[in-house]
Design a protein around this motif. Structure first.
Motif, short mmCIF file in Angstrom:
data_model
loop_
_atom_site.label_atom_id
_atom_site.label_comp_id
_atom_site.label_asym_id
_atom_site.label_seq_id
_atom_site.Cartn_x
_atom_site.Cartn_y
_atom_site.Cartn_z
N ALA A 68 24.39 22.64 -25.26
CA ALA A 68 24.16 21.19 -25.28
C ALA A 68 23.34 20.78 -24.05
CB ALA A 68 25.48 20.44 -25.32
N ASP A 69 23.69 21.32 -22.90
CA ASP A 69 22.94 21.02 -21.66
C ASP A 69 21.48 21.45 -21.78
OD1 ASP A 69 25.22 19.97 -20.53
OD2 ASP A 69 25.70 21.76 -19.36
N SER A 70 21.27 22.61 -22.40
CA SER A 70 19.91 23.12 -22.56
C SER A 70 19.08 22.21 -23.47
CB SER A 70 19.96 24.54 -23.13
OG SER A 70 18.66 25.07 -23.27
N LEU A 71 19.71 21.73 -24.54
CA LEU A 71 19.01 20.83 -25.45
C LEU A 71 18.67 19.51 -24.76
CD1 LEU A 71 21.09 21.47 -28.70
CD2 LEU A 71 18.64 21.88 -28.44
N VAL A 72 19.63 18.99 -23.99
CA VAL A 72 19.40 17.75 -23.26
C VAL A 72 18.27 17.94 -22.25
CG1 VAL A 72 20.39 16.12 -21.61
CG2 VAL A 72 21.72 16.83 -23.60
N SER A 73 18.24 19.08 -21.58
CA SER A 73 17.19 19.36 -20.60
C SER A 73 15.82 19.37 -21.25
CB SER A 73 17.44 20.71 -19.92
OG SER A 73 18.62 20.67 -19.15
N TYR A 74 15.76 19.86 -22.49
CA TYR A 74 14.48 19.92 -23.19
C TYR A 74 13.89 18.52 -23.38
CZ TYR A 74 11.02 20.43 -26.83
OH TYR A 74 9.85 20.37 -27.54
N THR A 75 14.75 17.51 -23.57
CA THR A 75 14.25 16.15 -23.82
C THR A 75 13.47 15.59 -22.63
OG1 THR A 75 16.26 15.04 -23.00
CG2 THR A 75 16.22 15.68 -25.33
N LYS A 76 13.68 16.18 -21.44
CA LYS A 76 13.00 15.67 -20.25
C LYS A 76 11.54 16.10 -20.19
CE LYS A 76 17.43 15.77 -17.85
NZ LYS A 76 18.27 16.43 -16.81
N GLU A 77 11.22 17.26 -20.78
CA GLU A 77 9.84 17.73 -20.80
C GLU A 77 9.54 18.35 -22.17
OE1 GLU A 77 8.23 19.91 -17.45
OE2 GLU A 77 10.01 19.41 -16.29
N LEU A 111 11.17 19.29 -32.68
CA LEU A 111 12.56 19.73 -32.60
C LEU A 111 13.44 18.77 -33.39
CD1 LEU A 111 14.89 21.45 -31.44
CD2 LEU A 111 14.86 19.95 -29.42
N VAL A 112 14.21 19.33 -34.30
CA VAL A 112 15.15 18.54 -35.10
C VAL A 112 16.56 19.03 -34.79
CG1 VAL A 112 15.91 17.94 -37.43
CG2 VAL A 112 13.47 18.26 -36.96
N VAL A 113 17.43 18.11 -34.39
CA VAL A 113 18.84 18.46 -34.20
C VAL A 113 19.64 17.74 -35.28
CG1 VAL A 113 18.64 18.92 -31.73
CG2 VAL A 113 19.20 16.61 -32.50
N VAL A 114 20.58 18.47 -35.86
CA VAL A 114 21.37 17.95 -36.98
C VAL A 114 22.83 17.90 -36.56
CG1 VAL A 114 21.96 18.22 -39.41
CG2 VAL A 114 19.73 19.02 -38.57
N HIS A 115 23.40 16.69 -36.61
CA HIS A 115 24.78 16.46 -36.17
C HIS A 115 25.56 15.84 -37.34
CE1 HIS A 115 28.16 14.74 -33.91
NE2 HIS A 115 27.76 15.34 -32.82
N SER A 116 26.75 16.36 -37.64
CA SER A 116 27.49 15.89 -38.81
C SER A 116 28.33 14.65 -38.55
CB SER A 116 28.40 17.01 -39.34
OG SER A 116 29.41 17.31 -38.38
N GLY A 117 28.15 14.02 -37.39
CA GLY A 117 28.89 12.81 -37.08
C GLY A 117 30.15 13.09 -36.28
N GLY A 118 30.79 12.04 -35.83
CA GLY A 118 32.00 12.21 -35.03
C GLY A 118 31.69 12.17 -33.54
N LYS A 119 32.72 12.39 -32.74
CA LYS A 119 32.61 12.24 -31.29
C LYS A 119 32.15 13.51 -30.57
CE LYS A 119 34.06 7.96 -31.17
NZ LYS A 119 33.16 6.88 -30.73
N ARG A 120 32.30 14.67 -31.21
CA ARG A 120 31.95 15.91 -30.52
C ARG A 120 30.47 15.95 -30.17
NH1 ARG A 120 34.41 21.31 -32.98
NH2 ARG A 120 33.62 21.98 -30.96
N ASN A 121 30.18 16.24 -28.90
CA ASN A 121 28.81 16.30 -28.39
C ASN A 121 28.03 15.02 -28.66
OD1 ASN A 121 28.48 18.79 -26.99
ND2 ASN A 121 28.53 19.88 -28.94
N GLU A 122 28.74 13.90 -28.61
CA GLU A 122 28.08 12.60 -28.80
C GLU A 122 27.10 12.31 -27.67
OE1 GLU A 122 29.64 8.27 -30.32
OE2 GLU A 122 30.73 9.23 -28.68
N ALA A 123 27.38 12.82 -26.47
CA ALA A 123 26.48 12.61 -25.33
C ALA A 123 25.11 13.23 -25.58
CB ALA A 123 27.10 13.19 -24.06
#
Length: 319
Positions: free
Chosen positions: A70-79, A86-98
């Motif tokens: 998750a940290d690596s994906l977030v870091s990618y958004t900076k550059e 890049l497409v990230v697929v999240h099934s909803g809910g609170k997990r990894n909401e950040a």
């Protein structure tokens, strides 16, 4: 792509893939499940290609991402790489909401894919599918289609498309009946109806016919679960007024009327036992059981047996 509805998530991903291919016919594509994905493997696909060209990377199930990923994906958004989608697929809910919040803050486009769960939403879904295919559908035809196919969105979508292809123009209840001629008797919901009224022979016969005709194990299991749970909800409310039940349960009157009739002969305790059986069956047909066919027949026989025991106990109590 964010939301519980798997079909809508899949369609959103397909739309992005089609758009990328249209603009970059020779694009390189990668689809990776986040569960168990190593940070190094992600870094490899996100790194600039030695051969140049555009890349599409889809990371599915990011709610299951380990903290480092998750940290690596977030870091990618900076550059972000302008030559990568890049497409990230999240099934909803609170997990990894950040993680989602970080992508939104970085300006990522968001496709919402909320669960289609209410009767009204399914009706709207069917109408939209028919409209998208180039046709129109009458209200009674929508009801007939939902009754015949059930709640599976993929099945409803396929049926809507085929109906327009076969009949064109306006789809009415007669068209739905003709389309499903010889098949309505073998839907999962027909199996569930026989089970809920305690017809052992009819239940097993319908189940075997459904399996022979290729009805998916999961659809039959879902229909059983829906029937048992709806009967339990109806039985738990101390009223026989169909309109009042429909308002309280937020279900269409036709479904409440059917569930009310099916709930006769059941006790609350018996319905709770049956809910346990269908919960176990859900896991069995998704890979736990060695034979999904056997698991379904065993569950059908157990549920009918539970109802028979409840009805027998009630009859003895009345003597």
């Amino acid at each position: 792509m964010v939301g519980e509805e798997e079909l809508l998530r899949a369609r959103a991903v397909s739309a992005v893939r089609a758009a990328v291919r249209e603009r970059h016919p020779d694009s390189e594509e990668h689809e990776l499940p986040a569960a168990g994905l190593a940070v190094g493997q992600l870094a490899d696909v996100l790194a600039p290609s030695l051969f140049g060209g555009h890349r599409l990377v889809v990371v599915t199930g990011v709610q299951e991402s380990a903290a480092a990923l998750a940290d690596s994906l977030v870091s990618y958004t900076k550059e972000p790489d302008p030559e990568l989608t890049l497409v990230v697929v999240h099934s909803g809910g609170k997990r990894n909401e950040a993680l989602l919040k970080a992508f939104k803050a970085a300006g990522a486009a968001v496709d919402e894919c909320p669960k289609i769960s209410s009767a009204g939403e399914r009706v709207a879904f069917v109408r939209n599918e028919v409209r998208f295919a180039g046709g129109k559908i009458t209200p009674d035809a929508v009801t007939a289609l939902l009754d015949a196919v059930g709640n599976d969105l993929r099945g409803l979508s396929a049926a809507a498309s085929q109906l327009v292809s076969d009949f064109g123009g306006v789809i009415d209840a007669d068209a739905v009946a003709r389309f499903h001629r010889g098949q309505a008797e073998v839907t999962g919901f027909t199996v569930a109806e026989r089970v809920l009224v305690g017809d052992m022979a009819g239940s097993v016969e319908m189940l075997r016919w459904a399996l022979d005709r290729g009805v998916a194990h999961v659809l039959i299991a879902d229909a059983l679960a829906d029937g048992v749970r709806t009967a339990a909800r109806v039985a738990s409310l101390n009223t026989s007024n169909i309109g009042e039940l429909a308002r309280q349960l937020k279900l269409p009157p036709w479904k409440v009327k059917k569930a009310h009739a099916q709930a006769r002969g059941w006790s609350i305790d018996a319905l709770q036992q049956a809910i346990g059986v269908v919960a176990e069956l859900n896991a069995d047909v998704k890979g736990v059981a060695a034979s999904a066919d056997y698991a379904l027949e065993r569950a059908v026989r157990r549920i009918v047996g539970i109802r028979a025991a409840a009805a027998g106990g009630r009859a003895r109590a009345l003597r």
